[in-house]
Motif scaffolding. Structure first.
Motif, PDB file in Angstrom:
ATOM      1  N   ASP A  40      19.066  22.831  -0.826  1.00  0.00           N
ATOM      2  CA  ASP A  40      20.316  23.462  -1.258  1.00  0.00           C
ATOM      3  C   ASP A  40      21.552  22.934  -0.536  1.00  0.00           C
ATOM      4  O   ASP A  40      21.468  22.350   0.543  1.00  0.00           O
ATOM      5  CB  ASP A  40      20.227  24.974  -1.078  1.00  0.00           C
ATOM      6  CG  ASP A  40      19.340  25.623  -2.134  1.00  0.00           C
ATOM      7  OD1 ASP A  40      19.234  25.078  -3.251  1.00  0.00           O
ATOM      8  OD2 ASP A  40      18.750  26.680  -1.836  1.00  0.00           O
ATOM      9  N   ALA A  41      22.697  23.191  -1.143  1.00  0.00           N
ATOM     10  CA  ALA A  41      23.995  22.751  -0.637  1.00  0.00           C
ATOM     11  C   ALA A  41      24.263  23.281   0.771  1.00  0.00           C
ATOM     12  O   ALA A  41      23.902  24.409   1.079  1.00  0.00           O
ATOM     13  CB  ALA A  41      25.097  23.237  -1.573  1.00  0.00           C
ATOM     14  N   PRO A  42      24.914  22.479   1.605  1.00  0.00           N
ATOM     15  CA  PRO A  42      25.287  22.950   2.935  1.00  0.00           C
ATOM     16  C   PRO A  42      26.376  24.013   2.827  1.00  0.00           C
ATOM     17  O   PRO A  42      27.297  23.877   2.027  1.00  0.00           O
ATOM     18  CB  PRO A  42      25.805  21.697   3.634  1.00  0.00           C
ATOM     19  CG  PRO A  42      26.250  20.803   2.524  1.00  0.00           C
ATOM     20  CD  PRO A  42      25.367  21.118   1.354  1.00  0.00           C
ATOM     21  N   MET A  43      26.258  25.051   3.617  1.00  0.00           N
ATOM     22  CA  MET A  43      27.238  26.135   3.589  1.00  0.00           C
ATOM     23  C   MET A  43      28.015  26.223   4.898  1.00  0.00           C
ATOM     24  O   MET A  43      28.810  27.123   5.089  1.00  0.00           O
ATOM     25  CB  MET A  43      26.545  27.459   3.289  1.00  0.00           C
ATOM     26  CG  MET A  43      25.799  27.448   1.957  1.00  0.00           C
ATOM     27  SD  MET A  43      26.809  26.906   0.568  1.00  0.00           S
ATOM     28  CE  MET A  43      27.601  28.431   0.136  1.00  0.00           C
ATOM     29  N   SER A  44      27.788  25.279   5.793  1.00  0.00           N
ATOM     30  CA  SER A  44      28.461  25.252   7.086  1.00  0.00           C
ATOM     31  C   SER A  44      28.922  23.824   7.354  1.00  0.00           C
ATOM     32  O   SER A  44      28.246  22.861   6.962  1.00  0.00           O
ATOM     33  CB  SER A  44      27.483  25.702   8.175  1.00  0.00           C
ATOM     34  OG  SER A  44      27.912  25.282   9.446  1.00  0.00           O
ATOM     35  N   LEU A  45      30.039  23.684   8.027  1.00  0.00           N
ATOM     36  CA  LEU A  45      30.565  22.360   8.354  1.00  0.00           C
ATOM     37  C   LEU A  45      29.675  21.577   9.303  1.00  0.00           C
ATOM     38  O   LEU A  45      29.810  20.364   9.418  1.00  0.00           O
ATOM     39  CB  LEU A  45      31.955  22.498   8.978  1.00  0.00           C
ATOM     40  CG  LEU A  45      33.052  22.931   8.027  1.00  0.00           C
ATOM     41  CD1 LEU A  45      34.311  23.279   8.792  1.00  0.00           C
ATOM     42  CD2 LEU A  45      33.321  21.862   6.998  1.00  0.00           C
ATOM     43  N   THR A  46      28.748  22.248   9.969  1.00  0.00           N
ATOM     44  CA  THR A  46      27.893  21.559  10.937  1.00  0.00           C
ATOM     45  C   THR A  46      26.534  21.163  10.368  1.00  0.00           C
ATOM     46  O   THR A  46      25.740  20.539  11.062  1.00  0.00           O
ATOM     47  CB  THR A  46      27.684  22.441  12.186  1.00  0.00           C
ATOM     48  OG1 THR A  46      27.104  23.680  11.781  1.00  0.00           O
ATOM     49  CG2 THR A  46      29.008  22.700  12.895  1.00  0.00           C
ATOM     50  N   GLU A  47      26.276  21.489   9.096  1.00  0.00           N
ATOM     51  CA  GLU A  47      24.999  21.139   8.478  1.00  0.00           C
ATOM     52  C   GLU A  47      24.995  19.685   8.014  1.00  0.00           C
ATOM     53  O   GLU A  47      26.020  19.163   7.590  1.00  0.00           O
ATOM     54  CB  GLU A  47      24.729  22.044   7.275  1.00  0.00           C
ATOM     55  CG  GLU A  47      24.412  23.468   7.647  1.00  0.00           C
ATOM     56  CD  GLU A  47      24.085  24.295   6.415  1.00  0.00           C
ATOM     57  OE1 GLU A  47      23.183  23.891   5.656  1.00  0.00           O
ATOM     58  OE2 GLU A  47      24.742  25.327   6.228  1.00  0.00           O
ATOM     59  N   PRO A  48      23.826  19.036   8.056  1.00  0.00           N
ATOM     60  CA  PRO A  48      23.731  17.663   7.549  1.00  0.00           C
ATOM     61  C   PRO A  48      23.912  17.635   6.040  1.00  0.00           C
ATOM     62  O   PRO A  48      23.666  18.629   5.352  1.00  0.00           O
ATOM     63  CB  PRO A  48      22.324  17.219   7.945  1.00  0.00           C
ATOM     64  CG  PRO A  48      21.578  18.450   8.277  1.00  0.00           C
ATOM     65  CD  PRO A  48      22.565  19.519   8.592  1.00  0.00           C
TER      66      PRO A  48
END
Length: 117
Positions: A40-48
């Motif tokens: 699934d799509a990243p929901m945080s700026l720190t996720e790859p």
């Protein structure tokens, strides 16, 4: 991401992804952003992030894909004018944030400015 023109939607496989348009080798293309191919799509700026670049239009052929260490890195790459080394767009000032706990837009702008310095 919505302020940058991306929408959260589902791929044909039912996986959530940020969908929008980006520049690839000087051409406008469709881009899908997921945490990794098939996740699934990243929901945080720190996720790859995995970015898949496709021809515009329904069923466009995949042209390229790449990975970014964080969503912030992808956003910064899209905001930079690589020839001039300047930001094309800045996040809104901190005072315009939706809540006191959401520092993401300000953080992206500071991250991007640091990369340009």
């Amino acid at each position: 991401m919505a302020r940058l023109g991306y929408t959260l939607g589902k791929t044909s496989a039912g996986i959530s992804a940020w969908q929008g348009e980006a520049r690839l080798r000087g051409e406008q293309v469709k881009v899908l952003l997921m945490g990794a191919p098939g996740s699934d799509a990243p929901m945080s700026l720190t996720e790859p992030v995995w970015a898949g670049y496709y021809e515009l239009g329904e069923g466009g052929e995949m042209l390229h894909d790449e990975r970014f260490q964080t969503l912030a890195e992808y956003v910064t790459e899209q905001l930079l004018d690589h020839e001039g080394g300047k930001l094309l767009l800045y996040a809104k000032p901190q005072a315009d944030r939706r809540s006191e706990h959401d520092g993401s837009e300000h953080w992206v702008a500071e991250y991007a400015r640091a990369r340009c310095a």
